[in-house]
Design a protein around this motif. Structure first.
Motif, PDB file in Angstrom:
ATOM      1  N   GLY A  48       2.452  -0.375  -8.009  1.00 22.88           N
ATOM      2  CA  GLY A  48       2.057  -0.412  -6.609  1.00 22.88           C
ATOM      3  C   GLY A  48       0.622  -0.871  -6.421  1.00 22.88           C
ATOM      4  O   GLY A  48       0.328  -1.664  -5.529  1.00 22.88           O
TER       5      GLY A  48
ATOM      6  N   ALA B  41       0.832  -1.209   0.000  1.00 25.06           N
ATOM      7  CA  ALA B  41       0.000   0.000   0.000  1.00 25.06           C
ATOM      8  C   ALA B  41       0.866   1.259   0.000  1.00 25.06           C
ATOM      9  O   ALA B  41       0.542   2.243  -0.660  1.00 25.06           O
ATOM     10  CB  ALA B  41      -0.938  -0.002   1.203  1.00 25.06           C
TER      11      ALA B  41
ATOM     12  N   THR C  56      -5.051   6.882  -9.175  1.00 23.87           N
ATOM     13  CA  THR C  56      -4.592   5.681  -8.493  1.00 23.87           C
ATOM     14  C   THR C  56      -5.072   5.649  -7.051  1.00 23.87           C
ATOM     15  O   THR C  56      -5.509   4.609  -6.553  1.00 23.87           O
ATOM     16  CB  THR C  56      -3.058   5.606  -8.555  1.00 23.87           C
ATOM     17  OG1 THR C  56      -2.695   5.384  -9.911  1.00 23.87           O
ATOM     18  CG2 THR C  56      -2.519   4.488  -7.710  1.00 23.87           C
TER      19      THR C  56
ATOM     20  N   THR D  81      -8.677   4.512  -7.222  1.00 20.09           N
ATOM     21  CA  THR D  81      -8.798   3.081  -7.504  1.00 20.09           C
ATOM     22  C   THR D  81      -8.437   2.256  -6.279  1.00 20.09           C
ATOM     23  O   THR D  81      -9.119   1.300  -5.923  1.00 20.09           O
ATOM     24  CB  THR D  81      -7.845   2.691  -8.653  1.00 20.09           C
ATOM     25  OG1 THR D  81      -7.968   3.655  -9.682  1.00 20.09           O
ATOM     26  CG2 THR D  81      -8.160   1.321  -9.175  1.00 20.09           C
ATOM     27  N   MET D  82      -7.338   2.676  -5.650  1.00 20.97           N
ATOM     28  CA  MET D  82      -6.868   1.937  -4.478  1.00 20.97           C
ATOM     29  C   MET D  82      -7.894   1.994  -3.352  1.00 20.97           C
ATOM     30  O   MET D  82      -8.043   1.040  -2.593  1.00 20.97           O
ATOM     31  CB  MET D  82      -5.577   2.558  -3.975  1.00 20.97           C
ATOM     32  CG  MET D  82      -4.443   2.404  -4.927  1.00 20.97           C
ATOM     33  SD  MET D  82      -3.548   0.956  -4.478  1.00 20.97           S
ATOM     34  CE  MET D  82      -3.236   1.382  -2.779  1.00 20.97           C
TER      35      MET D  82
ATOM     36  N   ALA E 199       2.051   1.709  -3.460  1.00 27.03           N
ATOM     37  CA  ALA E 199       1.017   2.181  -4.373  1.00 27.03           C
ATOM     38  C   ALA E 199       0.607   3.619  -4.097  1.00 27.03           C
ATOM     39  O   ALA E 199       0.427   4.404  -5.015  1.00 27.03           O
ATOM     40  CB  ALA E 199      -0.204   1.267  -4.272  1.00 27.03           C
TER      41      ALA E 199
ATOM     42  N   ILE F 189     -10.437  -0.530  -4.079  1.00 31.56           N
ATOM     43  CA  ILE F 189      -9.882  -1.846  -3.742  1.00 31.56           C
ATOM     44  C   ILE F 189      -9.939  -2.061  -2.234  1.00 31.56           C
ATOM     45  O   ILE F 189     -10.336  -3.119  -1.747  1.00 31.56           O
ATOM     46  CB  ILE F 189      -8.432  -1.962  -4.263  1.00 31.56           C
ATOM     47  CG1 ILE F 189      -8.425  -2.015  -5.789  1.00 31.56           C
ATOM     48  CG2 ILE F 189      -7.739  -3.181  -3.679  1.00 31.56           C
ATOM     49  CD1 ILE F 189      -7.044  -2.058  -6.400  1.00 31.56           C
ATOM     50  N   ALA F 190      -9.576  -1.021  -1.490  1.00 30.04           N
ATOM     51  CA  ALA F 190      -9.559  -1.155  -0.030  1.00 30.04           C
ATOM     52  C   ALA F 190     -10.969  -1.344   0.519  1.00 30.04           C
ATOM     53  O   ALA F 190     -11.193  -2.168   1.408  1.00 30.04           O
ATOM     54  CB  ALA F 190      -8.910   0.074   0.594  1.00 30.04           C
TER      55      ALA F 190
ATOM     56  N   ILE G 115      -4.134  -7.374  -0.501  1.00 32.62           N
ATOM     57  CA  ILE G 115      -5.478  -7.362   0.081  1.00 32.62           C
ATOM     58  C   ILE G 115      -6.306  -8.553  -0.390  1.00 32.62           C
ATOM     59  O   ILE G 115      -6.964  -9.220   0.403  1.00 32.62           O
ATOM     60  CB  ILE G 115      -6.188  -6.032  -0.255  1.00 32.62           C
ATOM     61  CG1 ILE G 115      -5.565  -4.911   0.589  1.00 32.62           C
ATOM     62  CG2 ILE G 115      -7.675  -6.120   0.026  1.00 32.62           C
ATOM     63  CD1 ILE G 115      -6.217  -3.578   0.438  1.00 32.62           C
ATOM     64  N   PHE G 116      -6.264  -8.864  -1.686  1.00 30.89           N
ATOM     65  CA  PHE G 116      -7.146  -9.908  -2.203  1.00 30.89           C
ATOM     66  C   PHE G 116      -6.556 -11.304  -2.084  1.00 30.89           C
ATOM     67  O   PHE G 116      -7.280 -12.275  -1.937  1.00 30.89           O
ATOM     68  CB  PHE G 116      -7.506  -9.634  -3.670  1.00 30.89           C
ATOM     69  CG  PHE G 116      -8.348  -8.412  -3.847  1.00 30.89           C
ATOM     70  CD1 PHE G 116      -9.418  -8.175  -2.997  1.00 30.89           C
ATOM     71  CD2 PHE G 116      -8.080  -7.500  -4.848  1.00 30.89           C
ATOM     72  CE1 PHE G 116     -10.203  -7.038  -3.146  1.00 30.89           C
ATOM     73  CE2 PHE G 116      -8.867  -6.366  -5.004  1.00 30.89           C
ATOM     74  CZ  PHE G 116      -9.925  -6.136  -4.149  1.00 30.89           C
TER      75      PHE G 116
ATOM     76  N   ILE H  43     -13.517  -2.677  -0.965  1.00 31.55           N
ATOM     77  CA  ILE H  43     -13.966  -4.052  -1.226  1.00 31.55           C
ATOM     78  C   ILE H  43     -13.185  -5.038  -0.356  1.00 31.55           C
ATOM     79  O   ILE H  43     -13.740  -5.976   0.206  1.00 31.55           O
ATOM     80  CB  ILE H  43     -13.761  -4.418  -2.716  1.00 31.55           C
ATOM     81  CG1 ILE H  43     -14.555  -3.458  -3.603  1.00 31.55           C
ATOM     82  CG2 ILE H  43     -14.167  -5.857  -2.984  1.00 31.55           C
ATOM     83  CD1 ILE H  43     -14.223  -3.601  -5.080  1.00 31.55           C
ATOM     84  N   GLY H  44     -11.893  -4.791  -0.258  1.00 35.99           N
ATOM     85  CA  GLY H  44     -11.022  -5.791   0.369  1.00 35.99           C
ATOM     86  C   GLY H  44     -11.103  -5.848   1.882  1.00 35.99           C
ATOM     87  O   GLY H  44     -11.109  -6.932   2.462  1.00 35.99           O
TER      88      GLY H  44
END
Lengths: 342, 490
Positions: free
Chosen positions: B92, A69, A305, A308-309, A72, A312-313, B100-101, A315-316
């Motif tokens: 990244g 993370a 980005t 998007t991240m 990213a 992702i977070a 995470i996934f 959902i994750g």
């Protein structure tokens, strides 16, 4: 959502990952540090190791995800921090590898010498990893010799001086205490009684170092208190932290080890939060020239980005939390040994 | 030696060592899941014994993958800081998605898979096995996407950032899905996963054939072979098909890599032949002792035997990859792959005729197939990674706009010295050698010990049940786990 807000959210999320790692892997490392002193025979050593057996791997993932993370969300910070701590991080990697294989291989062979070697490996790697994490944190807190274009100009030795070393001692004592309370929850009988006897000296060692580090930070890292001074509401963090520290022996005395474990987790969370508050808005402060520092603003990824991240977070994280809870639930209760154990 | 060579050596060494383990975890994960599924449906204790046995092997291998994998994540930052700044915005996110996934999923359910056999019901256990298997696949998905993006970048643009008065370029994502589905990611991902499935199938077939040869654990071995041999057959064939697709696209995306793989030095108007083997010499731009089949490369690349394939002379001199290594590793991979198809087909044929157990030579051949599969996996990656030099991120054209690439030499950490890299290489050289020795030793131990028989397992479970009924868990822990000579053989 504005770019600055996204940036701040990601700073907070990274802090959350760091807190998660420190609480969860903190007790794994603590168990490793206590392992040779607490367990007296082979069965007890196996019990101690198996108390974290199913969990340590998932706990380490918090660090891996923190790294990913950071890469990213703040690539410049990731690149600069990791290349500045070149040898320290390779030693840390050595320790993490050592811990993993010590756990995995120790009980696979019926030889006292073989098991002894991995017992030592388990202790050394856990101890050194905890210490190095503190040393790195201490260096980040006080700033580093960062030159122009994010190139670290200091040597290895400029990272090794009294302040980071003191912080390293603090993390070792904190994780050892945290691990002891965890072991108290997971063990029974004689082993548990021995753990109980260790908790008080561990607590006093930690409390002493906690006072020392607080004073040292106040004196050596003046910018750390500036953020708190400019947002007085943040005083609540160190205040709660101090209360939480004092609550550990109280909870143990009341015979509520679960509450004590929760409290030591909160102490770790508060310390990690204080660390984040202290360094904000920098990832790495340059002691050469302030304008060379790696900040949230110059280290961040593009707005796309970060967005998007964040998706992702979002959902994750619920998935991660739900199966973490499931796994901890399945392996709740006192540790026992069976055919599948380490 | 300079920092670049040392850093590349270090990365190559650590990634190749790491890559011994994940493909086996993925491949073995599939076999394990199929065994357990068979147990779930038949409730035959022999299937359970098989699944429990492969779990133990899986756990040892998985731990090695975890231990060596975290090194890779750190190395991007420690050794390749300039690269990390350039690609962080793109690479990244893939790495974070992997964390995470994939990592949480596999490491969480691994606990149930390994330690949960006597704690959760068969349904939950089967589910956990599936989750671990899927998790290991997801992690391959994200990391191969990230790698493919570096080979065939898409969905991004270059932004020049002002860093203390100097403009420094970096790649920024413009389309997340464009980045994910870049031109090579699907082909390379399927090929990589299939390579892992081949390895897993041959690994199981190898161990089981060994048991048949030694007259041990017959029942479990035969059951597992009935899964492993057909899957080996299917996946070796699929590997050839996906490999062909992958190579074919190179003429569009990475013609320099294709030219290196085929040691194709000179473009001409004539149809291009395929060199089966030889000793390419990039200095004199010739192939010594080469055997070439005319028309074949044109046919394979364009489905047209007459259309010439562009050669290395079309590539500017300072953008040419080394030739000898990609040529040899590529041909090694293809050679091994072809051999594996043959061996798997033969083994399947003998199996269905019921004469597999009598052909000792064939069983011995299968015993050594995992080495071939593992070598092919490594060789494929060497081809892919050496063949893309001197680029760490390939230049590309997006919507008609040329995007700059990043040279490997420009991706290094500015603050890291050769001495530092050398010392970390020595440190990890020692650690990895020891780890490798221990891994082989413990794995061999597990294999020699083998699965329980169905009767032993039934007996064990009966004891466990009576223990829990008498609510003597503390003592049962002592009974089952107390004696060092008896326990700890997971």
């Amino acid at each position: 959502m504005s770019y600055d807000l996204l940036t701040f959210i990601w700073f907070v999320l990274l802090g959350a990952l760091l807190v998660g790692y420190a609480i969860l892997d903190g007790f794994d490392l603590g168990v490793g540090i206590l392992h040779p002193f607490i367990a007296k025979d082979d069965r007890e050593r196996r019990l101690v190791m198996n108390s974290i057996g199913p969990l340590w791997d998932g706990n380490e993932v918090w660090l891996v995800t923190f790294g990913g993370a950071l890469f990213a969300a703040f690539p410049v910070a990731y690149a600069t921090v990791f290349s500045s701590f070149y040898l320290a991080f390779f030693l840390l990697l050595t320790c993490l590898i050592g811990r993993a294989v010590s756990l995995e291989f120790r009980s696979k062979v019926h030889s006292a010498a073989w098991r002894k070697v991995w017992d030592i490996g388990f202790f050394l790697s856990s101890f050194t990893a905890a210490f190095l994490l503190g040393v790195a944190g201490g260096n980040i807190m006080s700033g580093m010799e960062l030159g122009p274009k994010y190139v670290y100009e200091g040597g290895l030795l400029s990272q090794v001086y009294w302040y980071p070393l003191l912080v390293g001692c603090l993390t070792v004592s904190l994780f050892a205490l945290h691990g002891a309370i965890y072991l108290y929850l997971k063990t029974e009988h004689e082993l548990q009684a021995r753990v109980r006897r260790a908790i008080s000296p561990l607590f006093y060692t930690f409390a002493l170092l906690y006072v020392f580090v607080s004073l040292a930070t106040w004196w050596h890292v003046p910018h750390a208190t500036e953020n708190i001074a400019s947002y007085p509401v943040l005083w609540i963090v160190p205040a709660l932290n101090a209360l939480a520290v004092l609550n550990i022996p109280r909870a143990m005395h009341l015979g509520k080890p679960g509450y004590a474990f929760f409290t030591s987790s909160m102490v770790i969370a508060a310390l990690a939060t204080l660390f984040s508050v202290a360094i904000y808005p920098n990832f790495m402060l340059s002691t050469i020239d302030l304008s060379y520092s790696v900040t949230l603003e110059n280290a961040r990824s593009s707005v796309g980005t970060l967005q998007t991240m964040l998706i992702i977070a979002v959902i994750g994280i619920p998935c991660v939390l739900s199966y973490t809870v499931i796994i901890y639930w399945i392996f709740r209760g006192k540790v026992t040994l069976d055919k599948n154990s380490y | 030696m300079d920092v670049e060579i040392l850093s590349r050596l270090q990365f190559a060494g650590t990634i190749m060592f790491h890559y011994l383990f994940p493909p086996l975890s993925i491949g073995l994960g599939l076999q394990l899941f199929l065994c357990e599924l068979a147990y779930f449906r038949t409730r035959n204790p022999a299937w359970e014994a098989a699944a429990r046995f492969w779990t133990r092997v899986f756990a040892v291998n998985f731990a090695m993958g975890v231990a060596t994998g975290i090194v890779m994540e750190f190395e991007f930052g420690t050794n390749w800081a300039a690269y990390s700044r350039f690609v962080g915005d793109v690479f990244g996110s893939a790495l974070a998605a992997e964390g995470i996934f994939a990592f949480f999923l596999e490491s969480g359910f691994l606990a149930v898979l390994v330690f949960g056999w006597d704690r959760v019901g068969p349904r939950m256990h089967l589910f956990s096995t599936l989750m671990v298997f899927l998790g290991s696949m997801f992690s391959a998905v994200w990391i191969v996407i990230a790698n493919s993006w570096q080979q065939t970048p898409a969905g991004y643009h270059i932004v020049w950032q002002d860093v203390q008065g100097e403009l420094i370029p970096r790649a920024e994502v413009t389309s997340f899905w464009g980045m994910v589905f870049n031109p090579s990611s699907v082909d390379r991902l399927t090929h990589t996963l299939i390579g892992a499935f081949v390895l897993g199938a041959f690994f199981v077939a190898s161990v089981c054939s060994y048991y048949l040869l030694k007259n041990k654990h017959q029942e479990v071995a035969k059951r597992c072979l009935s899964i492993a041999l057909p899957t080996a057959m299917a996946f070796t064939l699929l590997a050839a098909i996906t490999g062909h697709d992958s190579a074919k696209k190179l003429v569009e995306t990475q013609p320099a890599k294709l030219a290196a793989m085929e040691a194709h030095f000179h473009t001409s108007d004539e149809p291009t032949g395929l060199t089966l083997f030889g000793w390419p010499d990039a200095e004199s731009e010739t192939i010594h002792f080469g055997v070439t089949v005319p028309y074949l490369l044109s046919l394979m690349v364009y489905n047209d035997p007459t259309k010439p394939v562009p050669a290395m002379d079309q590539i500017p001199e300072d953008e040419r990859p080394p030739v000898w290594l990609p040529f040899q590793t590529f041909h090694l991979m293809v050679g091994l792959g072809t051999m594996m198809i043959g061996v798997a087909a033969l083994a399947c044929l003998f199996w269905y005729r019921g004469i597999y157990g009598q052909s000792r030579w064939l069983m011995w051949a299968i015993v050594f197939m995992p080495v071939a599969a593992m070598t092919a996996n490594q060789a494929g990656w060497i081809t892919a990674e050496v063949g893309r030099q001197p680029w760490i991120v390939y230049p590309s054209v997006q919507d008609g706009v040329e995007m700059m690439g990043l040279r490997t030499a420009d991706g290094l950490s500015e603050s890291v010295t050769a001495e530092q890299v050398l010392s970390s290489i020595i440190l990890f050289g020692i650690i990895y050698s020891m780890l490798f020795a221990v891994w082989v030793f413990v794995l061999n131990n597990k294999i020699q010990h083998g699965p329980e028989s169905a009767e032993e397992l039934t007996e064990y479970k009966r004891n466990l049940e009576s223990d829990s009924m008498s609510k003597n868990f503390a003592r049962s822990g002592k009974l089952l786990g107390g004696d060092m000579m008896d326990e700890g053989t997971r």
